[in-house]
Design a protein around this motif. Structure first.
Motif: not given
Length: 627
Positions: A166, A170, A173-174, A200, A207, A212
């Motif tokens: 995860l 993340i 994505c961030a 993203w 996710l 998530a």
């Protein structure tokens, strides 16, 4: 995907996305920012692809060969059919250089790189989007590149413990969100077209696929989250303007809205499914609808111009829907059901035909013999080299340049009368004509692309700084006359714009200089050479193709500036479009403009003569002085 895993709510999301995009491109209200539909597609793709890979990886059945075969079955048959039809249409309808461009676009589609091609072509004077019949395939390029790269990454992170898995998703994505926000400000074309700043959106779907977020309970909470998601989507298609930086932060609203709908996953009873059945059907057809909608409007515009009436839009929707349904039932579905060797042979045949046709169109320069010598000469203006005429990079700055980039000779003090020209590209296109019409003056030039001579919403930092330099420059040059010209739009009618323009004029007048404000120049709904050739080839009427808003802005400016001391207002609309009948060509047959509104050298000369006639201050400058 098995029927057990089928989610009709995702087909409703697909329907929303494709309806939004088509309505935006066909100018159907209220979808003024319907382009966000593409972002919704990315979130859906990230969710579905990740779920497939995760489920098969868990079962130990994942195979790269099977994965890519399934993607090829899903995407390529309909895309290749559309590609062949578009190349055929281009070879019949489009001008030679546009035909070559379409072939280059097709090669990019075949190599999964059309988004990179369109990114590389971005520029202030780039060809209008509507002239590129395969422009919509940029999003396919993003998805195809994602399909090539993501499975390897996904299999690697799925081997990690869940917290690390995860955290990896993340982090990706961030990082992509951050890049997207930064690039939207610094390199907007890269943020829009290229995979890194779009990752993203796909990762957001991923996710959701790996759960998530916890499964929502009870049903009422799931319905509430889904409802909020649909509200966010509904707002997103009508909240942004053409000046909203995008994707950037603005893309969060449609993407989070789509994510909320996917996460909510409420149980749908038979009544709801029955009510939603039209949306579900459109969702099933969405890929074909998306593929065909843009070539239809692109070719229609090449012949008749953009859709201006409800009947025009209805005809476009009818053509798009007919082609999409034919594609879905005659290409998409049979290709999915057929044995893979048969589908592969079909792909090889259609892909090979598109490749051969593209190469032939490029080698043969777009088949120019389809056109008369006069039409070929007119078409050549579409490749007009404005750079030297507008003094690009020297006195006419690009949007990212600063005032300091102006070359010294642009602002040199010379013999009087001394005239300063200030504004954007619609000031720069007057330079050549003013030099010819007023050979005895010293003409200083300070112009910047996308920088009207007043404050407007969304104005770039370099433009705002550029405009702040005007008072100091006027004091330094001490010109006899300052000409303000720009691409005046309705933003000029806002209180802030009105106040800033009046303040600039007062500042100039206080130095003793005369001011000449040149109003909007004629602008057309497509490049003027396109219109003139279409009139000859297809019998299209040449009237009714100017932008209506210009007359409204022209009247506003005339009233705003009436009575201001030392100020002349010149209405180019009145001078060049008497009785709403615009001059389209100069006496030697050249088009007034080489695109949809920027003057050719001949057009600039004609406009400058009219400006001098209409301005007492400029007319006086050509009268010998007694002193």
């Amino acid at each position: 995907m098995s029927s057990i895993n089928y989610r009709p709510d995702i087909d409703c999301l697909r329907a929303f996305a494709v309806i939004s995009v088509i309505a935006f491109h066909y100018d159907i209200p209220p979808f003024r920012s319907g382009y966000v539909g593409v972002d919704v597609f990315f979130v859906i793709s990230g969710f579905l692809i990740t779920r497939i890979i995760r489920d098969e990886a868990r079962a130990g059945t994942f195979s790269f060969a099977t994965f890519y075969r399934r993607r090829a079955r899903r995407i390529l048959p309909a895309a290749f059919a559309m590609l062949c039809a578009t190349l055929l249409g281009a070879s019949v309808i489009l001008l030679p250089q546009d035909t070559v461009s379409a072939a280059q676009q097709a090669l990019a589609v075949l190599t999964f790189s059309s988004n990179i091609l369109f990114w590389s072509q971005q520029g202030y004077f780039d060809a209008a989007a509507i002239t590129k019949p395969l422009l919509h395939t940029w999003s396919l390029g993003v998805e195809e590149q994602y399909y090539l790269l993501f499975p390897v990454f996904a299999l690697a992170v799925f081997r990690l413990r869940r917290p690390l898995m995860l955290a990896s998703l993340i982090a990706v994505c961030a990082a992509s969100v951050l890049l997207c926000v930064i690039q939207t400000r610094t390199h907007p074309a890269a943020a829009f077209y290229l995979l890194p700043a779009r990752t993203w959106q796909l990762a957001l779907g991923a996710l959701l696929a790996v759960e998530a977020l916890p499964t929502l309970q009870p049903q009422s909470l799931r319905i509430a989250v889904t409802t909020v998601g649909w509200i966010a989507l509904g707002v997103s298609v009508n909240i942004y303007s053409p000046r909203t930086p995008y994707p950037g932060v603005a893309a969060l609203l449609p993407c989070l809205g789509a994510a909320a709908v996917i996460w909510g996953k409420p149980d749908l009873n038979k009544t709801v499914l029955t009510i939603a059945s039209p949306m579900i059907a459109i969702g099933l057809w969405s890929y074909s609808l998306y593929l065909w909608h843009w070539p239809v409007v692109s070719f229609a515009t090449a012949v008749w111009g953009p859709p201006n009436s409800a009947l025009d839009r209805l005809a476009l929707l009818g053509a798009c829907t007919t082609l999409a349904l034919a594609s879905f039932y005659l290409v998409e579905q049979p290709a999915r059901r057929a044995d893979w060797p048969l589908t592969a042979r079909g792909l090889a045949a259609t892909g090979g035909a598109a490749l051969a046709a593209s190469i032939a169109m490029i080698v043969l320069s777009g088949f120019p013999t389809r056109f008369s010598p006069q039409q070929q000469a007119m078409a050549a203006f579409l490749g007009y080299d404005h750079r030297s005429v507008y003094e690009e990079g020297r006195c006419f700055l690009a949007p990212g340049q600063t005032f300091a980039a102006l070359q010294p000779d642009c602002l040199a003090k010379g013999a009087r009368p001394r005239v300063l020209l200030w504004g954007d590209s619609h000031a720069a296109h007057l330079v050549d004509g003013l030099k010819r019409a007023l050979p005895q003056i010293t003409l200083a030039r300070a112009t910047m692309a996308q920088c009207v001579p007043y404050d407007e919403p969304g104005q770039s930092v370099p433009c705002a700084e550029f405009n702040r330099r005007l008072p100091g420059l006027v004091r330094d040059l001490v010109p006899d006359i300052v000409i303000l010209s720009g691409n005046w739009t309705r933003t000029a009618m806002t209180p802030a714009a009105r106040a800033s323009l009046q303040a600039a004029i007062k500042t100039i007048a206080d130095t003793g200089a005369e001011i000449v404000v040149v109003g909007p120049s004629p602008q057309f709904d497509r490049p003027l050479p396109h219109l003139l050739i279409a009139a000859q080839r297809f019998g299209v009427a040449t009237d009714g193709h100017t932008l209506d808003l210009l007359g409204e802005v022209d009247v506003f400016l005339r009233e705003l500036l009436k009575g201001l001391p030392q100020t002349d207002y010149v209405s180019l609309i009145n001078r060049l479009c008497p009785d709403n009948d615009c001059m389209l060509q100069t006496s030697d047959g050249a088009p007034l403009a080489w695109d949809d509104g920027h003057f050719t050298a001949q057009g600039s000369a004609l406009a400058a003569i009219e400006i001098v006639k209409a301005s007492p201050a400029l007319a006086a400058s050509i009268t010998p002085r007694s002193d």
